[in-house]
Scaffold this active site. Structure first.
Site, PDB file in Angstrom:
ATOM      1  N   HIS A 423     -17.644 -63.323 -61.858  1.00  0.00           N
ATOM      2  CA  HIS A 423     -18.246 -63.271 -63.196  1.00  0.00           C
ATOM      3  C   HIS A 423     -17.544 -64.233 -64.151  1.00  0.00           C
ATOM      4  O   HIS A 423     -18.200 -65.014 -64.871  1.00  0.00           O
ATOM      5  CB  HIS A 423     -18.164 -61.838 -63.735  1.00  0.00           C
ATOM      6  CG  HIS A 423     -18.706 -61.666 -65.115  1.00  0.00           C
ATOM      7  ND1 HIS A 423     -17.910 -61.789 -66.241  1.00  0.00           N
ATOM      8  CD2 HIS A 423     -19.963 -61.407 -65.560  1.00  0.00           C
ATOM      9  CE1 HIS A 423     -18.661 -61.591 -67.320  1.00  0.00           C
ATOM     10  NE2 HIS A 423     -19.905 -61.361 -66.929  1.00  0.00           N
ATOM     11  N   ARG A 585     -35.440 -65.812 -65.763  1.00  0.00           N
ATOM     12  CA  ARG A 585     -35.273 -64.739 -64.777  1.00  0.00           C
ATOM     13  C   ARG A 585     -35.387 -63.401 -65.478  1.00  0.00           C
ATOM     14  O   ARG A 585     -34.714 -63.157 -66.497  1.00  0.00           O
ATOM     15  CB  ARG A 585     -33.912 -64.848 -64.090  1.00  0.00           C
ATOM     16  CG  ARG A 585     -33.719 -63.814 -62.986  1.00  0.00           C
ATOM     17  CD  ARG A 585     -32.359 -63.930 -62.326  1.00  0.00           C
ATOM     18  NE  ARG A 585     -31.279 -63.453 -63.173  1.00  0.00           N
ATOM     19  CZ  ARG A 585     -29.993 -63.476 -62.832  1.00  0.00           C
ATOM     20  NH1 ARG A 585     -29.629 -63.986 -61.665  1.00  0.00           N
ATOM     21  NH2 ARG A 585     -29.063 -63.030 -63.663  1.00  0.00           N
ATOM     22  N   ASP A 736     -25.641 -65.005 -54.557  1.00  0.00           N
ATOM     23  CA  ASP A 736     -25.877 -63.728 -53.869  1.00  0.00           C
ATOM     24  C   ASP A 736     -26.315 -63.943 -52.425  1.00  0.00           C
ATOM     25  O   ASP A 736     -25.983 -63.127 -51.549  1.00  0.00           O
ATOM     26  CB  ASP A 736     -26.939 -62.918 -54.614  1.00  0.00           C
ATOM     27  CG  ASP A 736     -26.328 -62.008 -55.676  1.00  0.00           C
ATOM     28  OD1 ASP A 736     -25.093 -61.917 -55.719  1.00  0.00           O
ATOM     29  OD2 ASP A 736     -27.085 -61.415 -56.463  1.00  0.00           O
ATOM     30  N   CYS A 798     -30.784 -72.570 -57.586  1.00  0.00           N
ATOM     31  CA  CYS A 798     -30.267 -72.284 -58.929  1.00  0.00           C
ATOM     32  C   CYS A 798     -28.920 -71.570 -58.896  1.00  0.00           C
ATOM     33  O   CYS A 798     -28.434 -71.124 -59.923  1.00  0.00           O
ATOM     34  CB  CYS A 798     -31.272 -71.468 -59.740  1.00  0.00           C
ATOM     35  SG  CYS A 798     -31.631 -69.828 -59.068  1.00  0.00           S
TER      36      CYS A 798
END
Length: 846
Positions: A423, A585, A736, A798
């Site tokens: 993060h 998104r 991810d 992305c």
């Protein structure tokens, strides 16, 4: 000398068959200097094959070595000549060939003290590096040191110091050849990108003496500043310095009179002018900014060597652009000469490489640049410091979404945990702020507000510097260089854009991100993460009310308070991007991220909602998941709590209508996250279409939009053909997707990733470099199946790999339409895209 007597010694003449792959870069460079009629001492190249034979001890000595000592002062030097200069090599050996007879002859010409210094320097070097004797034994200097060293050598070796120059040279060649072949040298070469079995040539050159009468000495000269790249003659001349040998009357002169102290330009203007003339010629003929090594012998210049000037990232850009503008290299070559990652250094402040560095900790260089500030341990403290206009650095074990406001308020971020896609790393790159993660050598005590870094104990308020480019934490305030977004930077990127290549968009979550993206000429927004908009102080209470609502109508009521705020966000994004594509998104994170987890926070939430603390605690516990990143988030949340996506779709479409009326027509791109099944897309598309129809009727305005999918689960990649039936674009979220493919936590993998890469389990950190064989295969399979179903579908990346040059090359070869990366990585991606296109055209030609 009869060269037929020594076929492995090739004299470097203008017409000699010197080849870089056989004789190395230094031999080839010297030949070019000879062809320019520069005063280069007689030089010989020994090919790599002969060096390998010498290292194996099979040569029996090269024939004809004695002839090398028959001219001049009878001394030679030996230098390494690898194929690439960056590969290094064993150290240069000077004064080979000196013996008692040569020493006596030199003493009569340049003085006994100078001759002693030369002889002593070689005896010390030979004893330590060739005979492998204790260096401390040969450390003596001054009167009597030469006699002492010769006597000591005899006592240790049971023989006199070698007097045969050919034997001396043969032993030096053998020692250098074996040093190159040693295990430590192999590892060092591999670290520099060279193959372990890389060849090595050697160069033998007549010595030009830098000791003696008149103006004698040695020096280097360069013609641009190695840090800034601006034209400037710099260097040093050391009078009466001959390698390690120092004669009487030694002094150091600056090259030019604009520096402090005595200058060579003042003392010998004609010699200085000749050196400048040689430098200009070398730049034009060698097509590069060079550093020239020279020797003066009684006022006579000898050019010993020329090497590519070592330079900073900002200097590399200015030099490449200047060479192209002067017509020395083509523009496409200027584009190819700059390492794309080097551009990241130009966008931010950097620690001045000329200043001292007091390193107190190291971690992963997650976001480039450098900043100095006072330590704070919480987002609230960071915001308070910013309100006082005081630069601060947020230090956390690891950051969470609630820390975003603190990251905005700080000038840099340091975390104990995390990797390149954690993060803290992702958000810091998006904000363009220096960040170091995974600094496992530090210890943070949040209660005591202290930071342990090795033996150092730092407290909140202490000043440190974060060097996000190197991954080093420095004590105190370091000297910083300003960003270099100058005309040369712009020119290079203009040339890069002209070369073509894959499209480059930016990941932009805020209007400020969008403005940065436009400033760096991004071709649109490839990923707008809307959840970050919900953490603002005026939106978080409504978000929490929605989470605690039991009925759809109550959830909608809470979300209606957020709707106008979201609409304003999107209007501003659309207006900033002025008709360029914007990919939004839909909401992605699990709901628990918007709730407090400490008792004080829970109490404040219960008070704001007018609910019993026990009810709030139970609700928070009910939302907790064992593995929230694989739980109810993304499209799963959008299907189970559809009011969230309904509100976002309405905000997008209403903003589309309003922005289109004011400026260029807007065609929003709506992206559904965390998809794993075609039916998920069908359900979301049905509701989004219904919202679009309602907005068209209410606003009496027509518009179009594109619906796409963020492919970040392996199943979505494998079922891309089915999914493509309901999507106009697919954008691979490689963060991810890598995490799920490997079964690795991107936040925790940094703890052991260095060990894995070091032991060859993974060639590189897969969160930093796209795994072409595993994750890359999923990208190729997904793209192929999607195109079979829908030939005109847009394919993109992305994830953070979108700003990685190697990953961009992979995407370009796969004929993807664009990559999207953090705004501050857009220049890097633009240059990498151009280089990939240029390389592709070169491959096609061959």
């Amino acid at each position: 000398m009869n060269m037929r007597d020594c076929p492995d010694l090739l004299e470097i003449t203008p017409s000699a068959g010197v080849e870089r792959v056989r004789h190395g870069w230094r031999a080839k460079c010297l030949q070019r200097l000879v062809r320019m009629d520069l005063p280069v001492p007689r030089s010989f190249a020994i090919p790599a094959a002969a060096v390998q034979t010498i290292a194996a001890g099979r040569s029996g000595g090269l024939p004809g070595l004695s002839a090398l000592f028959e001219t001049g002062d009878g001394l030679v030097s030996v230098r390494p000549s690898a194929v690439m200069p960056d590969w290094g090599g064993p150290g240069t050996v000077l004064n080979v060939g000196i013996n008692d007879a040569t020493h006596a002859r030199l003493a009569g010409r340049i003085g006994r003290g100078n001759a002693d210094a030369i002889y002593l320097s070689f005896v010390q070097s030979y004893a330590i590096n060739i005979a492998r004797l204790d260096p401390d034994m040969f450390a003596q200097e001054g009167d009597g040191a030469l006699a002492h060293a010769l006597r000591l050598y005899h006592d240790e070796m049971d023989e006199d110091f070698p007097q045969d120059p050919a034997r001396q040279l043969a032993e030096v060649l053998r020692s250098m050849a074996r040093a190159w072949d040693g295990p430590s040298a192999r590892l060092l070469r591999q670290a520099k990108g060279a193959p372990a079995d890389a060849p090595l040539g050697l160069v033998v050159q007549d010595m030009a003496l830098a000791l003696g009468p008149g103006l004698s000495g040695s020096g280097t000269i360069q013609f641009v500043d190695p840090v800034t790249g601006t034209p400037r003659v710099t260097g040093r001349f050391r009078g009466q310095h001959h390698g390690a040998a120092v004669g009487s009357g030694a002094e150091t002169l600056y090259l030019t009179c604009d520096e402090r102290g005595t200058s060579l330009e003042d003392v010998a203007p004609d010699i200085f002018a000749d050196l400048v003339r040689f430098g200009v010629a070398a730049r034009e003929r060698l097509r590069e900014e060079m550093q020239i090594e020279f020797v003066l012998t009684d006022g006579r210049i000898s050019i010993i060597d020329a090497v590519r000037l070592q330079r900073s990232s900002r200097a590399s850009v200015r030099i490449a652009v200047a060479l192209a503008r002067d017509g020395i290299i083509p523009r496409t070559e200027a584009v190819m000469r700059v390492e794309p990652r080097a551009l990241a250094d130009l966008l931010h402040h950097q620690v001045d490489p000329r200043s001292p560095r007091d390193v107190i900790a190291r971690g992963i260089n997650a976001s480039p640049g450098a900043a100095t500030g006072r330590i704070v341990f919480s987002a609230a403290a960071a915001q308070a410091a910013a309100a006082r206009e005081e630069a601060c650095i947020l230090v956390r074990r690891e950051t969470v979404p609630e820390d975003i406001r603190g990251m905005h308020a700080s000038v840099a971020v340091l975390t104990e945990r995390g990797g390149t896609t954690s993060h803290a790393a992702v958000i810091a790159r998006g904000l363009g702020k220096p960040c170091i993660v995974g600094a496992s050598g530090i210890g943070i005590d949040g209660r005591a507000r202290t930071l342990h870094a090795g033996a150092r104990l730092l407290r909140e308020g202490d000043e440190i510097t974060i060097d996000g480019s190197s991954g080093e934490v420095l004590a105190g305030a370091a000297a910083l260089l300003d960003p270099a977004l100058d005309e040369a930077f712009t020119q290079l990127l203009d040339w890069a854009d002209a070369a073509g290549g894959i499209g480059v968009r930016a990941n932009a979550d805020t209007p400020e991100d969008a403005r940065t993206a436009r400033r760096f000429s991004a071709q649109g927004i490839g990923l707008c993460r809307t959840e970050h908009m919900f953490f603002d102080a005026d939106r978080l209470p409504a978000m929490r009310e929605m989470i605690f609502a039991d009925k759809p109508a109550d959830r909608k009521l809470a979300l209606d308070r957020i709707l106008p705020m979201q609409r304003r966000d999107f209007i501003e994004l659309f207006e900033i991007m002025a008709g360029l594509p914007v990919t939004i998104r839909l909401f992605d994170p699990p709901l628990h991220e918007f709730l407090p987890h400490d008792r004080e926070g829970l109490r404040e939430l219960a008070e704001s909602l007018d609910l019993p603390l026990s009810d709030v605690t139970r609700r928070v516990e009910a939302l907790s998941e064992f593995n929230p990143m694989l739980g109810m988030r993304g499209v799963r949340l959008g299907i189970t709590v559809p009011e969230i996506y309904d509100m976002q779709a309405r905000a997008i479409f209403e903003a589309t209508v309003e922005a289109s009326r004011k400026g260029a027509p807007v065609v929003p791109e709506i992206m559904v996250p965390l998809v794993s099944a075609m039916r998920e897309v069908e359900l979301v598309k049905t509701r989004v279409d219904a919202v679009a129809a309602a907005v068209r009727n209410e606003r009496r305005s027509d518009f179009t939009y594109r619906l796409g999918v963020m492919v970040e689960t392996p199943r979505a990649a494998l079922r891309a053909g089915d999914i493509a039936a309901h999507a106009t674009f697919l954008s691979f979220g490689t963060n991810d997707l890598t995490q799920m493919t490997y079964g690795l936590s991107r936040d925790d993998a940094g703890r052991f990733m260095g060990i894995y890469v070091g032991q060859g389990v993974y060639a590189e950190d897969p969160f930093h470099f796209l795994d072409n064989e595993g994750v890359g295969e999923l990208l190729l399979v997904g793209a192929r199946r999607a195109r079979q179903q829908r030939p005109g579908i847009t394919i993109a990346v992305c994830g953070e790999h979108g700003g990685n040059p190697e990953s961009i090359d992979f995407c370009a070869e796969a004929q993807f339409d664009y990559v999207s990366c953090s705004p501050f990585r857009v220049p890097v991606a633009r240059l990498a895209a151009a280089q990939s296109a240029i390389n592709s055209r070169l491959r096609d030609k061959t």
